[in-house]
Enzyme design. Structure first.
Site, short mmCIF file in Angstrom:
data_model
loop_
_atom_site.label_atom_id
_atom_site.label_comp_id
_atom_site.label_asym_id
_atom_site.label_seq_id
_atom_site.Cartn_x
_atom_site.Cartn_y
_atom_site.Cartn_z
N ASP A 1 -14.32 3.38 7.07
CA ASP A 1 -13.24 4.16 6.44
C ASP A 1 -13.76 4.91 5.23
OD1 ASP A 1 -10.38 4.94 6.08
OD2 ASP A 1 -10.71 3.90 4.18
N ARG B 1 -13.37 13.34 5.98
CA ARG B 1 -12.07 13.98 6.25
C ARG B 1 -11.63 14.82 5.07
NH1 ARG B 1 -8.51 9.11 7.08
NH2 ARG B 1 -6.85 10.64 7.09
N HIS C 1 0.85 -1.19 0.00
CA HIS C 1 0.00 0.00 0.00
C HIS C 1 0.88 1.23 0.00
CE1 HIS C 1 -3.94 1.89 0.74
NE2 HIS C 1 -3.22 2.85 1.30
N LYS D 1 -7.78 -1.35 6.42
CA LYS D 1 -8.10 -1.95 5.12
C LYS D 1 -7.19 -3.14 4.81
CE LYS D 1 -7.99 2.19 3.37
NZ LYS D 1 -8.01 3.42 2.59
N SER E 1 -6.66 4.23 8.94
CA SER E 1 -7.36 4.07 7.66
C SER E 1 -6.65 3.02 6.80
CB SER E 1 -7.40 5.44 6.94
OG SER E 1 -7.72 5.30 5.59
#
Ligand code: URA
Length: 433
Positions: free
Chosen positions: A164, A171, A85, A190, A186
């Site tokens: 999220d 956000r 990620h 995930k 966050s």
């Protein structure tokens, strides 16, 4: 509900540490629609000023995971699952090149990716630049494709960490994105809910990233490592440069072409280095039983012998797309950005190039905006390069002349030329974990 959200916000605002059970109720109540956006927005702003302790961040991450279903990809595949990620940046198409290389080395990659908003593009938007490519697969089809081809990249299902999805949207419009514990929870919620056993995190640092300094990036990396340890996951964080765009291409179809070039060994040096490093670390985490050096050798071999490109083509076809680069959409207007003087590139602002691409139509200014897959910027001269007056620094790919000319002015303004001796700028700044 036993908590009173207004009282919780007040206690966080006053700097109190909140118990895990109360954070959990707040997040699960929000995910169920029982707590309104404005209270969560105020809570996030209180977190901006007061931060979160490690225990609070664990509780937040845990509640996010419990807001939806989780996926046990490892059980479905009978293999250890590795995932990567990135915290997001300009020109970041790393997943699209890493996936086929790692899969070609015999390690399955099943990845759920996101869309972009603002100047950072999303992997899904890039993939949709490929004619016919479908990102919405059922979970069953997703698992089947990972088994058959070794690779699937799809949109995150609505029931995986729904808190999220809601919270990120909130956000984004309440100036509460760049808050360390919120970013860490966050991302990690995930990855954990998606079933990854081991995770390579690419934490971007610099002008075009959420984390502007190496110290902030290190702190984010440490927090994510802690969250990983807490959930019994192996994690390593690469801290990588986002002071200038990654590679040359910024814009959806342009980035696909560059990712494909990299898979066949013809990518730009900085992007190639990041991709091979990420592949090496994913392979070292996998069940192949190799170390990072051997992982690197195998990744390089898969690029050199064409097996990574073969997996790329099979993968794109499996998701309905045409892997031929000649079918990618092309912008009708291509304008050069010329060097106004002889010298070396001392700066190439990532945000400025990202915003130029956004104005050309490559990104979304608001949720739901249409993206133009063909437009964008190719930055041929990167920081440290030496150029002569009149050399092409970059190319602007535009829908029409007026937007192209605006793009040229914006990209030119992103460059600073000086008299420093030419030098290489490393992409990999540090490794944490
Ligand atoms: N990427 C995410 O998935 N979440 C964040 O909060 C920031 C970057």
């Amino acid at each position: 509900m036993t908590i009173r959200p207004a009282e919780l916000i007040e206690r966080k605002r006053n700097g109190e540490e909140l118990p895990a059970a109360e954070i959990s109720e707040l997040i699960l109540g929000y995910a169920k629609g029982e707590i309104p956006d404005y209270q969560l927005a105020a809570f996030c702003m209180a977190v901006y000023f007061r931060g979160m302790t490690a225990a609070e961040t664990f509780a937040l991450t845990d509640a996010m995971i419990r807001s939806g279903r989780t996926l046990d990809l490892g059980k479905a595949l009978g293999r250890k699952v590795v995932d990567k990620h990135s915290t997001g940046g300009v020109g970041d198409k790393t997943t699209i090149a890493v996936g086929p290389i790692v899969a070609a080395c015999g390690v399955p990659v099943g990845k759920m990716s996101g869309r972009g908003l603002g100047h950072t593009g999303g992997t899904l938007d890039k993939l949709e630049a490929i004619p016919g490519f479908v990102v919405d697969l059922s979970v069953d089809r997703f698992v089947e494709q990972v088994k058959e081809i070794g690779l699937a990249i799809v949109g995150q299902t609505a029931d995986l960490v729904p808190a999220d999805k809601q919270l990120y949207g909130l956000r984004d419009v309440t100036a509460t994105v760049d808050i360390l514990p919120l970013i860490a929870s966050s991302i990690m919620s995930k990855k954990i809910a998606g079933g990854a056993d081991a995770i390579v995190l690419d934490v971007k640092v610099g002008d075009g990233a959420f984390m502007k300094t190496l110290d902030d990036a290190r702190a984010l990396a440490e927090t994510m490592l802690e969250l990983g340890r807490h959930a019994d996951r192996e994690v390593v964080c690469l801290l990588t440069d986002m002071d200038q765009p990654l590679g040359a291409a910024v814009g959806n179809a342009l980035e696909i072409a560059e990712a494909r070039d990299t898979v066949r060994g013809a990518g730009p040096p900085d992007f190639t280095e990041l991709v091979l490093d990420a592949c090496a670390r994913l392979l070292a985490f996998s069940d192949l039983g190799v170390d990072v050096d051997e992982g690197r050798r195998r990744a390089e071999a898969a690029v050199a012998d064409g097996s990574a490109l073969a997996v790329y083509e099979r993968w794109i076809r499996a998701q309905g797309g045409d892997p031929d680069p000649d079918v990618l959409p092309r912008a009708p207007v291509v304008l050069p950005v010329s060097a106004p003087r002889t010298g070396s590139v001392t700066r190439l602002g990532a945000i400025a190039v990202g915003v130029a691409a956004l104005h050309l139509g490559a990104g979304r200014r608001a949720k739901g905006d249409e993206i133009d897959p063909a437009v964008g910027v190719l930055c041929h001269a990167k920081r440290g390069a030496s150029v002569a007056e009149g050399d092409v620094l970059a190319e602007v790919h535009a829908r029409d002349e007026p937007s192209g000319k605006e793009g040229v002015a914006a990209v030119l303004a992103a460059y600073e030329l000086g008299d420093e001796p030419p030098r290489e700028h490393p992409i990999l700044l540090d490794v944490v974990g």
